[in-house]
Scaffold this motif. Structure first.
Motif, PDB file in Angstrom:
ATOM      1  N   LEU A  26       0.850  -1.183   0.000  1.00 50.72           N
ATOM      2  CA  LEU A  26       0.000   0.000   0.000  1.00 50.72           C
ATOM      3  C   LEU A  26       0.891   1.239   0.000  1.00 50.72           C
ATOM      4  N   LEU A  27       0.659   2.164  -0.927  1.00 52.28           N
ATOM      5  CA  LEU A  27       1.427   3.405  -1.009  1.00 52.28           C
ATOM      6  C   LEU A  27       0.479   4.573  -0.780  1.00 52.28           C
ATOM      7  N   TRP A  28       0.741   5.362   0.266  1.00 48.05           N
ATOM      8  CA  TRP A  28      -0.122   6.492   0.612  1.00 48.05           C
ATOM      9  C   TRP A  28       0.539   7.817   0.250  1.00 48.05           C
ATOM     10  N   ALA A  29      -0.272   8.709  -0.325  1.00 48.16           N
ATOM     11  CA  ALA A  29       0.151  10.077  -0.580  1.00 48.16           C
ATOM     12  C   ALA A  29      -0.946  11.008  -0.076  1.00 48.16           C
ATOM     13  N   ARG A  30      -0.544  12.154   0.455  1.00 47.99           N
ATOM     14  CA  ARG A  30      -1.505  13.096   1.006  1.00 47.99           C
ATOM     15  C   ARG A  30      -2.326  13.783  -0.097  1.00 47.99           C
ATOM     16  N   ASP A  31      -1.695  14.006  -1.254  1.00 53.37           N
ATOM     17  CA  ASP A  31      -2.290  14.775  -2.347  1.00 53.37           C
ATOM     18  C   ASP A  31      -3.240  13.893  -3.166  1.00 53.37           C
ATOM     19  N   ALA A  32      -4.549  14.173  -3.066  1.00 55.54           N
ATOM     20  CA  ALA A  32      -5.539  13.360  -3.771  1.00 55.54           C
ATOM     21  C   ALA A  32      -5.366  13.434  -5.281  1.00 55.54           C
ATOM     22  N   ALA A  33      -4.977  14.607  -5.801  1.00 53.92           N
ATOM     23  CA  ALA A  33      -4.779  14.745  -7.248  1.00 53.92           C
ATOM     24  C   ALA A  33      -3.609  13.887  -7.712  1.00 53.92           C
ATOM     25  N   GLN A  34      -2.537  13.854  -6.922  1.00 49.40           N
ATOM     26  CA  GLN A  34      -1.394  13.018  -7.267  1.00 49.40           C
ATOM     27  C   GLN A  34      -1.792  11.545  -7.270  1.00 49.40           C
ATOM     28  N   VAL A  35      -2.580  11.146  -6.288  1.00 46.85           N
ATOM     29  CA  VAL A  35      -3.027   9.753  -6.208  1.00 46.85           C
ATOM     30  C   VAL A  35      -3.869   9.395  -7.429  1.00 46.85           C
ATOM     31  N   ALA A  36      -4.755  10.286  -7.840  1.00 49.44           N
ATOM     32  CA  ALA A  36      -5.587  10.032  -9.020  1.00 49.44           C
ATOM     33  C   ALA A  36      -4.727   9.850 -10.268  1.00 49.44           C
ATOM     34  N   GLU A  37      -3.699  10.686 -10.400  1.00 49.56           N
ATOM     35  CA  GLU A  37      -2.783  10.564 -11.540  1.00 49.56           C
ATOM     36  C   GLU A  37      -2.060   9.225 -11.520  1.00 49.56           C
ATOM     37  N   MET A  38      -1.606   8.826 -10.338  1.00 49.32           N
ATOM     38  CA  MET A  38      -0.856   7.576 -10.212  1.00 49.32           C
ATOM     39  C   MET A  38      -1.738   6.373 -10.515  1.00 49.32           C
ATOM     40  N   ARG A  39      -2.971   6.410 -10.071  1.00 48.30           N
ATOM     41  CA  ARG A  39      -3.888   5.312 -10.368  1.00 48.30           C
ATOM     42  C   ARG A  39      -4.164   5.206 -11.862  1.00 48.30           C
ATOM     43  N   GLU A  40      -4.314   6.342 -12.501  1.00 45.86           N
ATOM     44  CA  GLU A  40      -4.655   6.366 -13.924  1.00 45.86           C
ATOM     45  C   GLU A  40      -3.480   5.915 -14.796  1.00 45.86           C
ATOM     46  N   ARG A  43       2.057   5.357 -12.811  1.00 49.72           N
ATOM     47  CA  ARG A  43       3.380   5.963 -12.701  1.00 49.72           C
ATOM     48  C   ARG A  43       3.313   7.090 -11.672  1.00 49.72           C
ATOM     49  N   ASN A  44       4.476   7.527 -11.223  1.00 49.82           N
ATOM     50  CA  ASN A  44       4.555   8.689 -10.337  1.00 49.82           C
ATOM     51  C   ASN A  44       5.540   9.679 -10.954  1.00 49.82           C
ATOM     52  N   ASP A  45       5.134  10.249 -12.073  1.00 41.65           N
ATOM     53  CA  ASP A  45       6.043  11.114 -12.823  1.00 41.65           C
ATOM     54  C   ASP A  45       6.345  12.432 -12.102  1.00 41.65           C
ATOM     55  N   ARG A  46       5.550  12.779 -11.102  1.00 35.45           N
ATOM     56  CA  ARG A  46       5.873  13.971 -10.317  1.00 35.45           C
ATOM     57  C   ARG A  46       7.156  13.788  -9.518  1.00 35.45           C
ATOM     58  N   ARG A  47       7.356  12.586  -9.010  1.00 38.97           N
ATOM     59  CA  ARG A  47       8.481  12.334  -8.105  1.00 38.97           C
ATOM     60  C   ARG A  47       9.512  11.351  -8.634  1.00 38.97           C
ATOM     61  N   LEU A  48       9.072  10.406  -9.450  1.00 38.66           N
ATOM     62  CA  LEU A  48       9.980   9.354  -9.914  1.00 38.66           C
ATOM     63  C   LEU A  48       9.660   9.033 -11.372  1.00 38.66           C
ATOM     64  N   PRO A  49      10.022   9.912 -12.288  1.00 38.47           N
ATOM     65  CA  PRO A  49       9.662   9.747 -13.701  1.00 38.47           C
ATOM     66  C   PRO A  49      10.172   8.430 -14.277  1.00 38.47           C
ATOM     67  N   THR A  60      -3.267   5.127  -2.455  1.00 40.26           N
ATOM     68  CA  THR A  60      -4.408   5.701  -1.762  1.00 40.26           C
ATOM     69  C   THR A  60      -4.059   7.057  -1.158  1.00 40.26           C
ATOM     70  N   ASP A  61      -5.082   7.880  -0.946  1.00 37.92           N
ATOM     71  CA  ASP A  61      -4.890   9.111  -0.192  1.00 37.92           C
ATOM     72  C   ASP A  61      -5.600   9.016   1.161  1.00 37.92           C
ATOM     73  N   ARG A  62      -6.091   7.838   1.493  1.00 36.89           N
ATOM     74  CA  ARG A  62      -6.738   7.580   2.787  1.00 36.89           C
ATOM     75  C   ARG A  62      -5.743   6.872   3.703  1.00 36.89           C
ATOM     76  N   ILE A  63      -5.214   7.595   4.670  1.00 40.62           N
ATOM     77  CA  ILE A  63      -4.220   6.996   5.553  1.00 40.62           C
ATOM     78  C   ILE A  63      -4.841   5.885   6.401  1.00 40.62           C
TER      79      ILE A  63
END
Length: 318
Positions: A26-40, A43-49, A60-63
């Motif tokens: 399980l990978l949690w991020a606080r930013d819901a928009a970032q989580v939506a991008e990663m699910r879609e 990838r996590n191109d914001r932090r690890l292209p 998830t963005d739900r801790i």
């Protein structure tokens, strides 16, 4: 049970990708928009292209989703760790909490293990540290790290090891934490040397004297010398003082050359230099390199003046 990684920065994401080789993560991020991008995009191109998220990795963005996880890796920046632990103590207490951050808390002068134990006394605290870059881990390149826990923890070592991520365990949490924190300060200094065009010979001298400073403080605070000679000390120092993948090294290059540096990039060594200067003063220790880096980061001294101050120190035995 599922392992949770809290914090979807580059390192947290890379660890989650590596651990997914062994099963669900399980990978949690606080930013819901970032989580939506990663699910879609997976990838996590914001932090690890470029890195692809395996299907067994849930984002998830739900801790609260981490409630069912028995092992939680904390990929939270060091200067936010204390507040994060206090805010989520009800969820995290009683679990195995593994800090993946390097530094010293400015507010308390503590490392992450002490912060965990203070906020979550029922948790088993550990720290994962050593010479590693997120991009290498995510690509599955061979990497070795130190897993430090006050209690010998071979089961935890086995749970967090993967075919490409080899962990060595120790009970010296102080040494492991300080090695990971202090090398960032020396990496900034090494970058200053290169940025100021002082040469590789000067960098080698700086790394050597910086390692002496690291040992001086670590031994004073109760670390074992062999820990600093290992992955979490000497190994991490070599890596971060010689590679442009190191944020602290790149920041030092910018300082040394007078260039701009992205303010959005976390440079843990800058805050650690301030914390180290206070600790050294409290314990009556000389740490001139750390002191110069703290002054440089605070814009209290120029690069030329810092170099002059270090080179004009009294001659002494090694």
């Amino acid at each position: 049970m599922t392992i949770a990684v809290l914090g979807a920065g580059a390192f947290g994401t890379a660890l989650a990708i590596s651990l997914a080789q062994r099963g669900p993560v399980l990978l949690w991020a606080r930013d819901a928009a970032q989580v939506a991008e990663m699910r879609e995009s997976r990838r996590n191109d914001r932090r690890l292209p470029g890195a692809v998220l395996p299907e067994v990795l849930t984002v998830t963005d739900r801790i609260e989703d981490a409630a069912g996880c028995d092992i939680v890796l904390l990929g939270v920046p060091m200067q936010k760790m204390g507040g994060f632990l206090s805010e989520n103590a009800g969820l995290l207490d009683g679990k195995v909490l593994v800090s993946c951050s390097k530094g010293i808390d400015l507010a308390t002068g503590r490392g992450s293990v002490a912060l965990i134990e203070a906020a979550c006394p029922g948790a088993l605290a550990a720290v994962l540290t050593g010479p590693s870059f997120a991009a290498d881990i995510a690509r599955g390149l061979p990497t070795a790290l130190t897993l430090a826990c006050r209690t010998d923890a071979p089961d935890l070592q086995a749970r967090l090891s993967t075919p490409t991520l080899r962990l060595y365990r120790t009970t010296d949490t102080i040494g492991a934490e300080l090695g990971g924190a202090l090398k960032n300060v020396i990496a900034i200094a090494a970058g200053v040397v290169i940025g100021a065009n002082l040469g590789d010979s000067a960098r080698a001298a700086l790394m050597t004297r910086g390692f002496a400073e690291m040992n001086r403080l670590a031994m004073k605070l109760g670390a074992r010398p062999e820990t600093l000679m290992g992955l979490s000390g000497f190994g991490d120092l070599v890596l971060t003082c010689t590679s442009l993948q190191s944020r602290n090294f790149r920041y030092g290059i910018a300082l040394g050359s007078g260039s701009a540096f992205d303010p959005g990039v976390t440079v843990e060594g800058a805050a650690t230099a301030r914390a180290v200067t206070g600790l050294a003063r409290d314990h009556g220790l000389e740490m001139p390199i750390a002191a110069m880096i703290a002054a440089l980061c605070a814009q209290k001294i120029s690069v030329a003046d810092a170099v002059t101050a270090l080179l004009s120190r009294p001659l002494k035995e090694e």
